[in-house]
Structure formats: C-alpha cells, structure tokens
Scaffold this motif. Sequence first.
Motif, PDB file in Angstrom:
ATOM      1  N   ASP A   1       0.812  -1.222   0.000  1.00 15.09           N
ATOM      2  CA  ASP A   1       0.000   0.000   0.000  1.00 15.09           C
ATOM      3  C   ASP A   1       0.848   1.276   0.000  1.00 15.09           C
ATOM      4  O   ASP A   1       0.404   2.328  -0.447  1.00 15.09           O
ATOM      5  CB  ASP A   1      -0.991  -0.026   1.169  1.00 15.09           C
ATOM      6  CG  ASP A   1      -2.081  -1.076   0.923  1.00 15.09           C
ATOM      7  OD1 ASP A   1      -2.253  -1.493  -0.251  1.00 15.09           O
ATOM      8  OD2 ASP A   1      -2.736  -1.493   1.887  1.00 15.09           O
ATOM      9  N   GLN A   2       2.088   1.137   0.461  1.00 18.91           N
ATOM     10  CA  GLN A   2       2.986   2.300   0.449  1.00 18.91           C
ATOM     11  C   GLN A   2       3.500   2.585  -0.969  1.00 18.91           C
ATOM     12  O   GLN A   2       3.878   3.715  -1.276  1.00 18.91           O
ATOM     13  CB  GLN A   2       4.175   1.998   1.371  1.00 18.91           C
ATOM     14  CG  GLN A   2       5.003   3.213   1.714  1.00 18.91           C
ATOM     15  CD  GLN A   2       6.143   2.860   2.653  1.00 18.91           C
ATOM     16  OE1 GLN A   2       6.365   1.693   2.987  1.00 18.91           O
ATOM     17  NE2 GLN A   2       6.876   3.874   3.075  1.00 18.91           N
ATOM     18  N   LEU A   3       3.509   1.540  -1.808  1.00 20.21           N
ATOM     19  CA  LEU A   3       4.060   1.682  -3.168  1.00 20.21           C
ATOM     20  C   LEU A   3       2.988   1.337  -4.207  1.00 20.21           C
ATOM     21  O   LEU A   3       3.096   0.321  -4.910  1.00 20.21           O
ATOM     22  CB  LEU A   3       5.270   0.754  -3.329  1.00 20.21           C
ATOM     23  CG  LEU A   3       6.503   1.110  -2.490  1.00 20.21           C
ATOM     24  CD1 LEU A   3       7.508  -0.029  -2.480  1.00 20.21           C
ATOM     25  CD2 LEU A   3       7.163   2.389  -3.018  1.00 20.21           C
ATOM     26  N   PRO A   4       1.940   2.158  -4.325  1.00 22.87           N
ATOM     27  CA  PRO A   4       0.837   1.816  -5.224  1.00 22.87           C
ATOM     28  C   PRO A   4       1.234   1.751  -6.696  1.00 22.87           C
ATOM     29  O   PRO A   4       0.563   1.094  -7.483  1.00 22.87           O
ATOM     30  CB  PRO A   4      -0.190   2.937  -4.986  1.00 22.87           C
ATOM     31  CG  PRO A   4       0.570   4.053  -4.372  1.00 22.87           C
ATOM     32  CD  PRO A   4       1.717   3.442  -3.634  1.00 22.87           C
ATOM     33  N   GLN A   5       2.347   2.404  -7.083  1.00 19.65           N
ATOM     34  CA  GLN A   5       2.751   2.382  -8.506  1.00 19.65           C
ATOM     35  C   GLN A   5       3.348   1.048  -8.907  1.00 19.65           C
ATOM     36  O   GLN A   5       3.512   0.772 -10.095  1.00 19.65           O
ATOM     37  CB  GLN A   5       3.825   3.446  -8.802  1.00 19.65           C
ATOM     38  CG  GLN A   5       3.550   4.832  -8.305  1.00 19.65           C
ATOM     39  CD  GLN A   5       4.109   5.023  -6.894  1.00 19.65           C
ATOM     40  OE1 GLN A   5       4.068   4.115  -6.051  1.00 19.65           O
ATOM     41  NE2 GLN A   5       4.605   6.211  -6.616  1.00 19.65           N
TER      42      GLN A   5
END
Length: 243
Positions: free
Chosen positions: A28-32
């Motif tokens: 969730d911290q790195l949605p990309q």
Amino acid sequence: MGNREQVEQRVIVALDVPDEQAAIALIDQLPQVVWWKVGLELFTSIGPKILEVLKSRQKRIFLDLKFDDIPNTVAGACRSAATYGVDLLTIHATAGRDALKAATEAAQEGAAKAGVQPPKLIAITLLTSISARQLAFDLKIPLELPEYALEMALLAQESGLDGVVCSPQEAAQLRQTCGNDFLLVCPGVRPTWADKGDQKRSLTPAQAIIAGADYLVIGRPITTATEPELAWKRISEELTTVT
Ligand SMILES: O=C(O)c1cc(=O)[nH]c(=O)n1[C@@H]1O[C@H](COP(=O)(O)O)[C@@H](O)[C@H]1O
C-alpha cells in the motif's frame, strides 16, 4: 525518454518481509508497483493468502518458490502452484532435464484444471549470490561462470521453459544466444547508491536493461530504504533514460 508507466512494468519488487502486516504495509505504500515477487520467506510464513491480497489489488505476481527436487515432486509442486493463477514461477535448472520437462507439462495441466492462465515457468541458472570463485572452489563446477550460466539457460530452453532468472552480468550473452522470445528476469540489480549486500554479480538498473533484461527484480534497495517511494522513483527515473 521512455514512458514512465512502461518502465515501471519492467520492475518486479521482491516482497521479502516476514508477515502479512509488513507485506500489506509495503504494497500500500508503493501503489505504482505493478509486479510483486512472493518468495520463500513470505510464502513460508503466510502461504497463498498473500496471492489473494495482491490479486485483489490487480497486481501481477512472480511466485518465486525455486523448486528443486526429483521430477515427480517438482511436477506436483508446479501443478499445484499453477492453480493460483500467478504470472511467473521458478524452478532451479539444476533439477535437470527430466524435472524441467515434467514441471513444464504439470504447470500447464494445473492451470488448465483450475481454469486460469498458466504461469511462465522460468529456471534459475546460477544464483546471483554466487561468485566465480565460489562456483569453482565450493561448488566444484569446472566451467567458467558465464559458460555455466549459458549451459543452464540452454538446458531450460531445450526443456520447453519460457525463460530464466539470470544475473544482469550474463544477460547480454544469454539474449544473444537464446533469442528475443526467451524471458530474462534479472535480480542482483543495484543502483549505484544502494548496498550490494549478499549480491555478487550485479549491475545497475540502467545497465541491466541495456544488457537485455526483460524484467528487473529489486528488493532491499527499495524495501529497506528509509523512503521506499523515493527509492522507487529514483529507479524509475534512471530507467526512463535508457528505455
Ligand atoms: O529467483 C530469484 O528471484 C532470485 C534469483 C537469484 O539468482 N538471485 C536473487 O537475488 N533472487 C531473488 O531476487 C531478490 C533480490 O533481492 P535484493 O537482493 O533484496 O534486491 C530476492 O528475493 C532473491 O530471492
């Protein structure tokens, strides 16, 4: 300059964390991030439920369980793993020709039975944590390292696999010999600003793409960074200069 989205689809982030909470926090911290690799640590800890977490977020999945056993056993494992509907699955080339062939057929069967797309089955040529010296003196392999990696890739290709996991240092040679349709997935990728850790045969992200890698597998330079989002951004920016 390459399109940022296209570049980001070629980086697979290794989700090497101990539990579900840490995994979800990172995802969730790195949605990309489009591609996540689930490996031995997380899968041993929480099992296939992590795959559901990723699918519910429309992520692509590299299930890296590195099977290495007798043909009947690896075939059974690949048949089961293929039912999860993952995109990539690993086996060690050292399992041998019979095991690689049996695994390829079993992965197709498992996926067909479950009504999902079969995973691309890829073989580990030689772990990126092994140096030329260790290959010779500890593993007693009487070939030069690039030659050994190439032989393992050819064995995988002849056995019907879709590609290999290899060090970016061997990617150019493997690309030239195995052709453009053979997947080259490269871990051991280190930006100049990151620690090498236990990786012995690494190149930078830009160098790995130039060498011919289809996908880069990157873990700790992103996941243990003080600011993982910034590390991801720096890597994508580096890649847009060469793709
Ligand atoms: O199969 C792999 O993905 C793999 C093969 C290999 O030769 N070397 C290698 O590092 N890997 C995996 O790639 C990831 C690399 O992580 P970092 O070293 O943290 O970037 C880890 O999850 C390893 O399990």
